[in-house]
Design a protein around this motif. Structure first.
Motif, mmCIF file in Angstrom:
data_model
loop_
_atom_site.group_PDB
_atom_site.id
_atom_site.type_symbol
_atom_site.label_atom_id
_atom_site.label_comp_id
_atom_site.label_asym_id
_atom_site.label_seq_id
_atom_site.Cartn_x
_atom_site.Cartn_y
_atom_site.Cartn_z
ATOM 1 N N GLN A 120 31.172 25.779 -14.623
ATOM 2 C CA GLN A 120 31.985 25.368 -13.469
ATOM 3 C C GLN A 120 33.116 26.361 -13.171
ATOM 4 O OE1 GLN A 120 31.911 22.301 -15.987
ATOM 5 N NE2 GLN A 120 29.779 22.592 -15.329
ATOM 6 N N ILE A 121 32.760 27.643 -13.252
ATOM 7 C CA ILE A 121 33.724 28.702 -12.923
ATOM 8 C C ILE A 121 33.334 29.304 -11.572
ATOM 9 C CG2 ILE A 121 34.544 31.008 -13.538
ATOM 10 C CD1 ILE A 121 34.428 30.201 -16.436
ATOM 11 N N LEU A 122 34.353 29.505 -10.737
ATOM 12 C CA LEU A 122 34.162 30.123 -9.422
ATOM 13 C C LEU A 122 34.831 31.486 -9.439
ATOM 14 C CD1 LEU A 122 33.131 29.720 -6.459
ATOM 15 C CD2 LEU A 122 35.465 28.976 -5.909
ATOM 16 N N GLN A 123 34.014 32.540 -9.194
ATOM 17 C CA GLN A 123 34.535 33.901 -9.103
ATOM 18 C C GLN A 123 34.645 34.282 -7.620
ATOM 19 O OE1 GLN A 123 31.243 35.356 -11.741
ATOM 20 N NE2 GLN A 123 32.895 36.664 -12.554
ATOM 21 N N VAL A 124 35.774 34.862 -7.227
ATOM 22 C CA VAL A 124 36.020 35.155 -5.814
ATOM 23 C C VAL A 124 36.567 36.571 -5.654
ATOM 24 C CG1 VAL A 124 37.236 34.469 -3.722
ATOM 25 C CG2 VAL A 124 36.534 32.733 -5.373
ATOM 26 N N ALA A 161 31.925 34.853 -3.152
ATOM 27 C CA ALA A 161 32.198 34.076 -4.371
ATOM 28 C C ALA A 161 30.885 33.749 -5.070
ATOM 29 C CB ALA A 161 32.946 32.789 -4.021
ATOM 30 N N VAL A 162 30.948 33.585 -6.384
ATOM 31 C CA VAL A 162 29.777 33.179 -7.167
ATOM 32 C C VAL A 162 30.139 31.924 -7.947
ATOM 33 C CG1 VAL A 162 28.161 33.794 -9.015
ATOM 34 C CG2 VAL A 162 28.888 35.533 -7.337
ATOM 35 N N TRP A 163 29.326 30.867 -7.746
ATOM 36 C CA TRP A 163 29.537 29.592 -8.451
ATOM 37 C C TRP A 163 28.591 29.544 -9.655
ATOM 38 C CZ3 TRP A 163 32.328 25.586 -9.549
ATOM 39 C CH2 TRP A 163 31.760 24.427 -10.068
ATOM 40 N N ASN A 164 29.186 29.289 -10.832
ATOM 41 C CA ASN A 164 28.414 29.133 -12.073
ATOM 42 C C ASN A 164 28.422 27.662 -12.436
ATOM 43 O OD1 ASN A 164 27.424 29.072 -14.742
ATOM 44 N ND2 ASN A 164 28.121 31.191 -15.086
ATOM 45 N N ASP A 165 27.295 27.026 -12.305
ATOM 46 C CA ASP A 165 27.242 25.584 -12.524
ATOM 47 C C ASP A 165 27.274 25.225 -13.996
ATOM 48 O OD1 ASP A 165 27.004 23.152 -10.840
ATOM 49 O OD2 ASP A 165 25.275 22.746 -12.146
#
Length: 625
Positions: A507-511, A500-504
């Motif tokens: 606030q989107i989480l890609q999984v 997963a990649v967290w974009n602060d």
């Protein structure tokens, strides 16, 4: 267990002496006219006649001989009965040893301890001459040099003046000699000789029956002891303890005076002493001999037991103990090879006989197996200790591969907890910083457990770290990893992974998921499972992976877990499951990420209630602020 030890005899009672004198006085005149051989002549026991007056003694003798099969008791009672009719100062019953070449005292009274220990070869001394010729000898005066029988006399006691010696014959075979001595000249009369020659065959038969019974009893006892020894030896796995115990148990069967256990070294060119026992004291000397040296070397070279009656007469003997006279060596065989020898020694010439050989040969097979078992166990212990050291080092390396810190972002709070099922595990997790606002979250589970799984996890982690420099999207990273593992394919090895990649910023989480447990998040008390799936990495070539994005809100709590959490079992075999997990997650969603992870771990531990873990347990938590 020995059958050649002398049997002590009590002093005669006065009443018996009086009865003896009375019977001799009554019987003397009756026999005098019928049987008066010349002093010192050899008398043939075969032609001895039975007189009417002898029956009383024969009845008493028959009663004595038929009431016991214990050899010691029989010899003692025989001596007492003979004393009741023939007074003597010195008395002995000598029996031939198993070789049939030597007489030894089995019962005596009046002799010194030194004489009692003497042996008499056939033809040596009066008793040896009687055993050799099978004829009785009566010597009225041992100092009468005109008597041809005197030349055989051995002056064991200076008080002796006359001697009467009669062969004990059973089934036409000499088994021993009855020997009486007195301090008076002409003390023994022809009727005494007549009485003993007449009854010697009955005494011989009773002694032989008692010896046979004793032999059977000893054999039964020996078999029982051998069984006990075999059972005990196989339970001792410490080599030094085993060697000492072998020496102790062997003494229950063979009364040796010196014992050495030697093993062939790893090069096969030396015999190394591992245990030695001399006259009641044990030691473990570090002594070695070339494998072709002495009698022990001969036993190894010839693959057979060697029994030497007198080592002084054997050119192969290599002296270590100067007191040694008899020596018996048996090689120890294991899987068609000699692994060592058992070496028994005694100060008495000709001490070891056929029964000792049978016993030692039988026991040697069990000893060889016990030694090899203990050796293998020692090797296993050493290997296990080395393995423990290697695993400890591997665990330290694995812990170094795991991140020591978690990413820090304004809107995202992270936590990680990891508990391997063994000293090292197959789970892996990581955090990779893409840039100031983006961080990758990785949780993987390698097939298998312990060291192989940990090594494969390290391989996957290395490939992933290298590919992360390109900052790929989750689905792209899984495809890169799968292709790389296909190039390095290992049979039955694969890895499941959540990436997963967290974009602060937004606030989107890609999984993306490669066969792992789907992430779960709680929002406002509602639980959602992210339905993202894919094939495990390294299992299929050219696999494609889908990607799922979530626009998060403050207060959302995400949890990534390995299947060791949901599959944890209690004593009843029930699994922890997803429902309990989501209950803890939502119940603690307002706590910091680290406390959420600790709460899940604590609840799983309570559920297991001490049951052993069978899989690694890993938890990653993302809490949105």
């Amino acid at each position: 267990m020995q059958d050649d030890a002398p049997i002590p005899s009590p002093a005669p009672e006065p009443a018996a002496e009086a009865a003896s004198a009375d019977l001799v006085n009554r019987r003397g005149p009756e026999l005098e006219g019928d049987y008066r051989p010349a002093a010192g002549t050899y008398l043939d026991p075969v032609n001895a006649r039975v007189e009417a007056a002898d029956y009383s003694f024969l009845l008493r003798l028959t009663d004595v001989l038929n009431t016991t099969l214990d050899l010691r008791t029989l010899l003692k009672r025989t001596s007492e009965l003979i004393r009741s009719v023939i007074q003597y100062r010195i008395f002995a019953i000598l029996l031939l040893d198993e070789s049939g070449k030597e007489l030894r005292m089995r019962f005596q009274t009046g002799h010194t301890a030194e004489v009692e220990r003497m042996s008499f070869p056939l033809g040596h001394g009066v008793v040896g001459q009687v055993a050799l010729t099978r004829q009785a000898i009566l010597i009225n005066d041992v100092n009468d040099q005109t008597n041809p029988a005197v030349e055989h006399y051995i002056a064991a006691s200076k008080e002796v003046r006359s001697e009467l010696s009669v062969p004990l014959i059973n089934k036409n075979k000499v088994i021993g000699v009855l020997d009486l001595e007195s301090d008076e000249v002409n003390h023994f009369r022809p009727e005494h000789l007549h009485l003993l020659t007449m009854t010697a065959s009955r005494i011989g038969q009773a002694i032989q029956n008692a010896r046979l019974y004793s032999r059977v009893t000893r054999q039964a006892q020996a078999l029982e002891v051998l069984n006990e020894i075999a059972v005990e030896l196989t339970s001792i796995l410490d080599l030094d303890q085993l060697f000492e115990r072998i020496g102790q148990l062997l003494r229950r069967l063979i009364d040796y005076q010196m014992f050495t256990l030697m093993l062939v070294n790893s090069a096969g060119d030396k015999l190394v002493t591992r245990y030695a026992w001399r006259f009641g004291h044990s030691s473990m000397p570090s002594r070695s001999l070339p494998i072709n040296t002495g009698l022990v070397g001969a036993a190894v070279a010839e693959w057979r037991l060697i029994n030497v009656p007198d080592v002084r007469l054997d050119s192969r003997y290599h002296m270590i103990n100067p007191e040694t006279r008899s020596e018996m060596i048996v090689p120890l065989f294991y899987k068609n090879r000699v692994i060592g020898v058992l070496d028994l020694e005694h100060v008495r010439p000709g001490y070891f006989h056929e029964r000792h050989e049978r016993t030692l040969t039988t026991l040697a097979a069990q000893i060889a197996i016990a030694i090899e078992n203990a050796r293998l166990y020692s090797q296993v212990v050493r290997h296990e200790q080395q393995l423990e050291r290697d695993l400890s080092m591997a665990r330290q390396v694995q812990l170094r591969l795991l991140p020591s810190t978690v990413p820090e972002h304004q809107h995202g709070e992270f936590a990680a907890r990891f508990l391997p099922a063994r000293s090292i595990g197959g789970d892996l997790y990581d955090f990779v910083e893409y840039d100031a606002n983006r961080s990758a979250i990785i949780l993987g589970d390698v097939s298998g457990k312990a060291a192989p799984a940990a090594l494969f996890a390290a391989l996957v982690s290395g490939i992933m770290r290298s590919a992360a420099a390109q900052k790929p999207a989750p689905a792209e990273m899984l495809k890169l990893l799968n292709d790389a593992l296909q190039e390095r394919r290992l049979d039955s090895q694969y890895v499941t992974m959540l990436y997963a990649v967290w974009n602060d910023d937004n606030q989107i989480l890609q999984v993306a998921n490669a066969g792992a447990v789907p992430p779960i998040f709680c929002r406002g008390g509602e639980v959602t499972t992210m339905r993202v799936e894919g094939f495990p990495l390294g299992m299929f070539p050219e696999a494609e992976y889908e990607e799922f994005s979530v626009a998060t809100q403050p207060g959302d709590a995400f949890i990534f877990i390995s299947d060791g959490i949901t599959d944890a079992e209690n004593a009843q075999g029930d699994m922890y499951g997803t429902d309990r997990l989501t209950g803890i997650l939502c119940g603690h969603r307002n706590l910091p990420a680290g406390e959420i992870a600790e709460a899940v771990f604590a609840d799983v531990a309570r559920f297991q209630a001490g049951q052993p873990r069978f899989d690694d347990e890993t938890i990653l938590v993302l809490r949105v602020r």
